[in-house]
Motif scaffolding. Structure first.
Motif, PDB file in Angstrom:
ATOM      1  N   MET A   1       0.844  -1.160   0.000  1.00  0.00           N
ATOM      2  CA  MET A   1       0.000   0.000   0.000  1.00  0.00           C
ATOM      3  C   MET A   1       0.897   1.234   0.000  1.00  0.00           C
ATOM      4  N   SER A   2       0.566   2.197  -0.821  1.00  0.00           N
ATOM      5  CA  SER A   2       1.383   3.398  -0.934  1.00  0.00           C
ATOM      6  C   SER A   2       1.267   4.255   0.329  1.00  0.00           C
ATOM      7  N   ASP A   3       2.274   5.085   0.537  1.00  0.00           N
ATOM      8  CA  ASP A   3       2.262   5.991   1.689  1.00  0.00           C
ATOM      9  C   ASP A   3       1.109   6.981   1.590  1.00  0.00           C
ATOM     10  N   THR A   4       0.766   7.394   0.376  1.00  0.00           N
ATOM     11  CA  THR A   4      -0.341   8.326   0.180  1.00  0.00           C
ATOM     12  C   THR A   4      -1.665   7.704   0.623  1.00  0.00           C
ATOM     13  N   LEU A   5      -1.859   6.435   0.255  1.00  0.00           N
ATOM     14  CA  LEU A   5      -3.088   5.740   0.635  1.00  0.00           C
ATOM     15  C   LEU A   5      -3.131   5.501   2.144  1.00  0.00           C
ATOM     16  N   LYS A   6      -1.994   5.151   2.733  1.00  0.00           N
ATOM     17  CA  LYS A   6      -1.932   4.976   4.192  1.00  0.00           C
ATOM     18  C   LYS A   6      -2.299   6.282   4.892  1.00  0.00           C
ATOM     19  N   ALA A   7      -1.786   7.401   4.369  1.00  0.00           N
ATOM     20  CA  ALA A   7      -2.084   8.705   4.964  1.00  0.00           C
ATOM     21  C   ALA A   7      -3.573   9.023   4.837  1.00  0.00           C
ATOM     22  N   LEU A   8      -4.193   8.654   3.700  1.00  0.00           N
ATOM     23  CA  LEU A   8      -5.618   8.896   3.505  1.00  0.00           C
ATOM     24  C   LEU A   8      -6.443   8.071   4.490  1.00  0.00           C
ATOM     25  N   VAL A   9      -6.071   6.806   4.694  1.00  0.00           N
ATOM     26  CA  VAL A   9      -6.774   5.952   5.654  1.00  0.00           C
ATOM     27  C   VAL A   9      -6.675   6.560   7.051  1.00  0.00           C
ATOM     28  N   GLN A  10      -5.482   6.991   7.435  1.00  0.00           N
ATOM     29  CA  GLN A  10      -5.291   7.602   8.752  1.00  0.00           C
ATOM     30  C   GLN A  10      -6.123   8.883   8.889  1.00  0.00           C
ATOM     31  N   ALA A  11      -6.173   9.690   7.834  1.00  0.00           N
ATOM     32  CA  ALA A  11      -6.951  10.927   7.866  1.00  0.00           C
ATOM     33  C   ALA A  11      -8.447  10.630   7.983  1.00  0.00           C
ATOM     34  N   CYS A  12      -8.922   9.577   7.319  1.00  0.00           N
ATOM     35  CA  CYS A  12     -10.332   9.187   7.442  1.00  0.00           C
ATOM     36  C   CYS A  12     -10.644   8.779   8.876  1.00  0.00           C
ATOM     37  N   ARG A  13      -9.767   7.993   9.462  1.00  0.00           N
ATOM     38  CA  ARG A  13      -9.963   7.554  10.852  1.00  0.00           C
ATOM     39  C   ARG A  13     -10.022   8.738  11.807  1.00  0.00           C
ATOM     40  N   ALA A  14      -9.206   9.746  11.541  1.00  0.00           N
ATOM     41  CA  ALA A  14      -9.129  10.920  12.421  1.00  0.00           C
ATOM     42  C   ALA A  14     -10.232  11.935  12.125  1.00  0.00           C
TER      43      ALA A  14
ATOM     44  N   ASP B   1     -13.391   9.876  -0.567  1.00  0.00           N
ATOM     45  CA  ASP B   1     -12.087   9.958  -1.232  1.00  0.00           C
ATOM     46  C   ASP B   1     -11.401   8.597  -1.247  1.00  0.00           C
ATOM     47  N   LEU B   2     -11.535   7.853  -0.147  1.00  0.00           N
ATOM     48  CA  LEU B   2     -10.942   6.513  -0.060  1.00  0.00           C
ATOM     49  C   LEU B   2     -11.664   5.552  -0.999  1.00  0.00           C
ATOM     50  N   ILE B   3     -12.977   5.574  -0.985  1.00  0.00           N
ATOM     51  CA  ILE B   3     -13.755   4.675  -1.839  1.00  0.00           C
ATOM     52  C   ILE B   3     -13.476   4.938  -3.315  1.00  0.00           C
ATOM     53  N   ASP B   4     -13.338   6.199  -3.680  1.00  0.00           N
ATOM     54  CA  ASP B   4     -13.102   6.548  -5.081  1.00  0.00           C
ATOM     55  C   ASP B   4     -11.740   6.081  -5.589  1.00  0.00           C
ATOM     56  N   ARG B   5     -10.857   5.671  -4.705  1.00  0.00           N
ATOM     57  CA  ARG B   5      -9.554   5.139  -5.122  1.00  0.00           C
ATOM     58  C   ARG B   5      -9.604   3.650  -5.442  1.00  0.00           C
ATOM     59  N   VAL B   6     -10.745   3.017  -5.163  1.00  0.00           N
ATOM     60  CA  VAL B   6     -10.923   1.589  -5.451  1.00  0.00           C
ATOM     61  C   VAL B   6     -11.713   1.480  -6.745  1.00  0.00           C
ATOM     62  N   PRO B   7     -11.084   1.032  -7.840  1.00  0.00           N
ATOM     63  CA  PRO B   7     -11.750   1.047  -9.152  1.00  0.00           C
ATOM     64  C   PRO B   7     -13.101   0.328  -9.190  1.00  0.00           C
ATOM     65  N   TYR B   8     -13.198  -0.869  -8.587  1.00  0.00           N
ATOM     66  CA  TYR B   8     -14.465  -1.600  -8.643  1.00  0.00           C
ATOM     67  C   TYR B   8     -15.541  -0.895  -7.829  1.00  0.00           C
ATOM     68  N   ALA B   9     -15.176  -0.350  -6.671  1.00  0.00           N
ATOM     69  CA  ALA B   9     -16.132   0.398  -5.852  1.00  0.00           C
ATOM     70  C   ALA B   9     -16.617   1.629  -6.616  1.00  0.00           C
ATOM     71  N   ARG B  10     -15.724   2.274  -7.320  1.00  0.00           N
ATOM     72  CA  ARG B  10     -16.080   3.452  -8.121  1.00  0.00           C
ATOM     73  C   ARG B  10     -17.007   3.038  -9.270  1.00  0.00           C
ATOM     74  N   PHE B  11     -16.726   1.884  -9.919  1.00  0.00           N
ATOM     75  CA  PHE B  11     -17.566   1.390 -11.014  1.00  0.00           C
ATOM     76  C   PHE B  11     -18.993   1.113 -10.531  1.00  0.00           C
ATOM     77  N   LEU B  12     -19.117   0.486  -9.356  1.00  0.00           N
ATOM     78  CA  LEU B  12     -20.439   0.201  -8.810  1.00  0.00           C
ATOM     79  C   LEU B  12     -21.151   1.467  -8.339  1.00  0.00           C
ATOM     80  N   GLY B  13     -20.382   2.521  -8.083  1.00  0.00           N
ATOM     81  CA  GLY B  13     -20.961   3.776  -7.611  1.00  0.00           C
ATOM     82  C   GLY B  13     -21.151   3.822  -6.105  1.00  0.00           C
ATOM     83  N   ILE B  14     -20.393   3.013  -5.380  1.00  0.00           N
ATOM     84  CA  ILE B  14     -20.543   2.927  -3.926  1.00  0.00           C
ATOM     85  C   ILE B  14     -20.296   4.287  -3.288  1.00  0.00           C
TER      86      ILE B  14
END
Length: 150
Positions: free
Chosen positions: A1-14, A21-34
């Motif tokens: 996992m990239s440092d940028t993605l780790k930082a985004l996960v930490q920012a979401c938790r905080a 923003d996190l969901i939109d980085r997952v291609p299949y989740a974005r395709f489904l429109g989650i």
């Protein structure tokens, strides 16, 4: 996992970043429109009404694979946010019970961790449309969190 993605996960938790923003980085989740809605510490995942997810236009009803994919993606994102050190969980097993037809309308899901260990996580997922007490599907998922051989 990239440092940028780790930082985004930490920012979401905080609470410093939007979960979307996190969901939109997952291609299949974005395709489904989650989408995700946070209410305090609780997350509700949303599969919006979308023609791409239509399985039976006669009823009309959602495609069972789209519902299963939605629930698995929700569980992966949920467990990612629960772990101490974020790592992308790998699906070991995913079992789904279809309880009733998913009508062509918005669908909601919530996840509950039943076990979170160092290497394995178990998650229960419930999806509903009109009433949380009347789920259209329930699922159990098991994830590998780390692989010591990797």
């Amino acid at each position: 996992m990239s440092d940028t993605l780790k930082a985004l996960v930490q920012a979401c938790r905080a609470g410093e970043a939007d979960y979307q923003d996190l969901i939109d980085r997952v291609p299949y989740a974005r395709f489904l429109g989650i989408q995700v809605r946070a209410q305090g510490e609780e997350l509700t995942f949303i599969l919006p009404r979308n023609e791409n997810n239509l399985g039976n236009p006669t009823l009309p009803a959602l495609h069972g694979g789209a519902v299963a994919g939605f629930m698995e993606q929700a569980a992966i994102i949920f467990i990612l946010l629960q772990m101490g050190e974020p790592r992308v969980p790998k699906t070991i097993d995913f079992t789904i019970d279809y309880l009733r037809a998913g009508l062509y309308q918005d669908t909601f899901a919530e996840c509950r961790v039943t076990r979170l260990g160092r290497r394995i996580a178990n998650v229960h997922i419930s999806a509903w449309q009109r009433n949380r007490e009347e789920p259209i599907t329930i699922a159990r998922a098991h994830f590998l969190l780390s692989d010591e051989n990797a």
